[in-house]
Design a protein around this motif. Structure first.
Motif, mmCIF file in Angstrom:
data_model
loop_
_atom_site.group_PDB
_atom_site.id
_atom_site.type_symbol
_atom_site.label_atom_id
_atom_site.label_comp_id
_atom_site.label_asym_id
_atom_site.label_seq_id
_atom_site.Cartn_x
_atom_site.Cartn_y
_atom_site.Cartn_z
ATOM 1 N N VAL A 20 12.836 -1.672 5.076
ATOM 2 C CA VAL A 20 12.629 -0.593 4.097
ATOM 3 C C VAL A 20 13.757 -0.602 3.059
ATOM 4 N N ARG B 151 10.244 9.567 14.190
ATOM 5 C CA ARG B 151 8.988 9.035 13.646
ATOM 6 C C ARG B 151 8.505 7.843 14.474
ATOM 7 N N ALA C 37 8.032 -3.152 5.203
ATOM 8 C CA ALA C 37 7.162 -1.973 5.130
ATOM 9 C C ALA C 37 6.790 -1.659 3.695
ATOM 10 N N ASP C 38 5.488 -1.548 3.441
ATOM 11 C CA ASP C 38 5.029 -1.108 2.127
ATOM 12 C C ASP C 38 3.773 -0.252 2.298
ATOM 13 N N GLY C 39 3.856 0.719 3.210
ATOM 14 C CA GLY C 39 2.709 1.584 3.491
ATOM 15 C C GLY C 39 1.792 0.963 4.532
ATOM 16 N N GLY C 40 1.219 1.804 5.377
ATOM 17 C CA GLY C 40 0.223 1.340 6.351
ATOM 18 C C GLY C 40 0.800 0.506 7.478
ATOM 19 N N THR C 41 2.001 0.828 7.916
ATOM 20 C CA THR C 41 2.598 0.005 8.980
ATOM 21 C C THR C 41 2.029 0.342 10.360
ATOM 22 N N ARG C 42 1.714 1.628 10.605
ATOM 23 C CA ARG C 42 1.168 1.978 11.930
ATOM 24 C C ARG C 42 -0.212 1.348 12.101
ATOM 25 N N ASP D 258 3.055 1.731 -0.466
ATOM 26 C CA ASP D 258 4.131 2.712 -0.293
ATOM 27 C C ASP D 258 4.159 3.768 -1.405
ATOM 28 N N ASP E 46 1.346 6.135 -1.064
ATOM 29 C CA ASP E 46 1.590 6.984 0.094
ATOM 30 C C ASP E 46 2.591 8.086 -0.261
ATOM 31 N N ASP F 181 -2.761 11.228 2.785
ATOM 32 C CA ASP F 181 -2.697 9.905 3.424
ATOM 33 C C ASP F 181 -3.298 10.074 4.816
HETATM 34 N N1 UDP Z 1 9.030 4.312 4.916
HETATM 35 C C1 UDP Z 1 10.355 4.056 4.595
HETATM 36 N N2 UDP Z 1 11.323 4.437 5.489
HETATM 37 C C2 UDP Z 1 11.029 5.037 6.681
HETATM 38 C C3 UDP Z 1 9.680 5.304 6.977
HETATM 39 C C4 UDP Z 1 8.705 4.926 6.075
HETATM 40 O O1 UDP Z 1 10.659 3.486 3.545
HETATM 41 O O2 UDP Z 1 11.939 5.352 7.463
HETATM 42 C C5 UDP Z 1 7.991 3.865 3.949
HETATM 43 C C6 UDP Z 1 7.360 2.549 4.401
HETATM 44 O O3 UDP Z 1 7.038 1.756 3.275
HETATM 45 C C7 UDP Z 1 6.120 3.018 5.099
HETATM 46 C C8 UDP Z 1 5.725 4.162 4.168
HETATM 47 O O4 UDP Z 1 6.958 4.801 3.868
HETATM 48 O O5 UDP Z 1 5.159 2.007 5.210
HETATM 49 C C9 UDP Z 1 4.742 5.129 4.754
HETATM 50 O O6 UDP Z 1 5.248 5.655 5.934
HETATM 51 P P1 UDP Z 1 4.363 6.511 6.903
HETATM 52 O O7 UDP Z 1 5.284 7.351 7.735
HETATM 53 O O8 UDP Z 1 3.267 7.191 6.158
HETATM 54 O O9 UDP Z 1 3.728 5.418 7.894
HETATM 55 P P2 UDP Z 1 2.818 4.149 7.596
HETATM 56 O O10 UDP Z 1 1.965 4.421 6.381
HETATM 57 O O11 UDP Z 1 3.745 2.987 7.364
HETATM 58 O O12 UDP Z 1 2.001 3.996 8.834
#
Ligand code: UDP
Length: 245
Positions: A85, A96, A131-136, A176, A179, A185
């Motif tokens: 990140v 988280r 990480a660029d959004g949608g990691t889970r 990202d 998001d 989201d």
């Molecule tokens: N993110 C970040 N730092 C963190 C957590 C998230 O930069 O500690 C960014 C990362 O790009 C992530 C996005 O925010 O993919 C969205 O995070 P979210 O919690 O919505 O989960 P995700 O979409 O990755 O499942």
């Protein structure tokens, strides 16, 4: 987070900041069997989001007293590398990551036949390396493939994607920026063959009609991801004869 007034996430024609249509996934790459040390592994890349999943087991439970007499324990750890990140993430597991590990485990528990392996554990590790959004959701998509490669029987694969709303438009597979600055989201995971939703979270607000349409968007994306998952499995195992197994 406050959005810069000049930042436009989607234009009048419905073209997004990275050039995609509202219902378009980012380029998707899936590979299976990418790590030597685990029983099963997979790599999923969705745009700039890059995730590895590794599975060990079924194996002996440690400590032993945690073993269950009638089924396997599914352990799951979702972790973001500190270099994944922009702002350096703390080294340990954040709240988280603990929460996401739990919801990912629950989603996988709905498809894995845990009762077939009493007194064992199946351990799933998800490592986000960019990480660029949608990691889970990418993590879940990878984890179900890693479980399949490990030979764990499952009712179906899990395929997942996030949908959401940005500047009044519903969009599939948020990056990202979308998001961070969008209105909503909603990560969704499904066992597509069973037509069953195994994870659904919503960050932000969606009106009832938007929610219904967002689910349709998610289903469309999930169908495409599921197809790619199956292709990747087929590619890995085509040419393997029963004699070799
Ligand atoms: N993110 C970040 N730092 C963190 C957590 C998230 O930069 O500690 C960014 C990362 O790009 C992530 C996005 O925010 O993919 C969205 O995070 P979210 O919690 O919505 O989960 P995700 O979409 O990755 O499942």
């Amino acid at each position: 987070m406050v959005k810069d007034e000049k930042l436009k996430l989607i234009n009048e024609e419905g073209t997004r900041i990275d050039g995609r249509r509202p219902d378009e996934l980012r380029p998707l790459k899936i590979e299976i069997g990418v790590l030597d040390k685990s029983d099963g592994s997979a790599y999923v890349e969705l745009g700039k989001t890059k995730v590895f999943a590794a599975v060990f087991g079924p194996r002996e439970v440690h400590p032993k007293h945690l073993a269950l007499p009638d089924r396997a324990i599914l352990n799951c750890r979702y972790h973001m590398a500190s270099f994944s990140v922009d702002e350096r993430k703390p080294l340990g597991m954040t709240r988280r990551e603990i929460e996401l590990s739990k919801v990912i485990r629950e989603a996988l528990e709905s498809v894995v036949f845990l009762e077939e392996f009493p007194r064992t554990s199946i351990d799933v590790y998800i490592e986000v390396i960019q990480a660029d959004g949608g990691t889970r959701t990418a993590g879940l998509t990878a984890a179900s493939l890693a479980l399949a490669e490990a030979g764990i029987p499952m009712a179906d694969l899990v395929a997942a994607v996030a949908v959401g709303k940005i500047e009044g438009h519903l969009v599939l597979d948020l990056c990202d920026l979308e998001d961070k600055y969008g209105e909503a989201d909603m990560p969704v995971a499904m066992a597509p063959r069973l037509n069953s939703i195994v994870l659904l979270q919503l960050n932000g607000r969606l009106a009832k009609e938007d929610f219904r349409r967002a689910l349709e968007f998610a289903k469309k994306g999930i169908t495409e991801i599921y197809q790619k998952q199956r292709e990747a499995l087929r590619k890995k195992y085509s040419g393997v004869s029963l004699m070799e197994v």
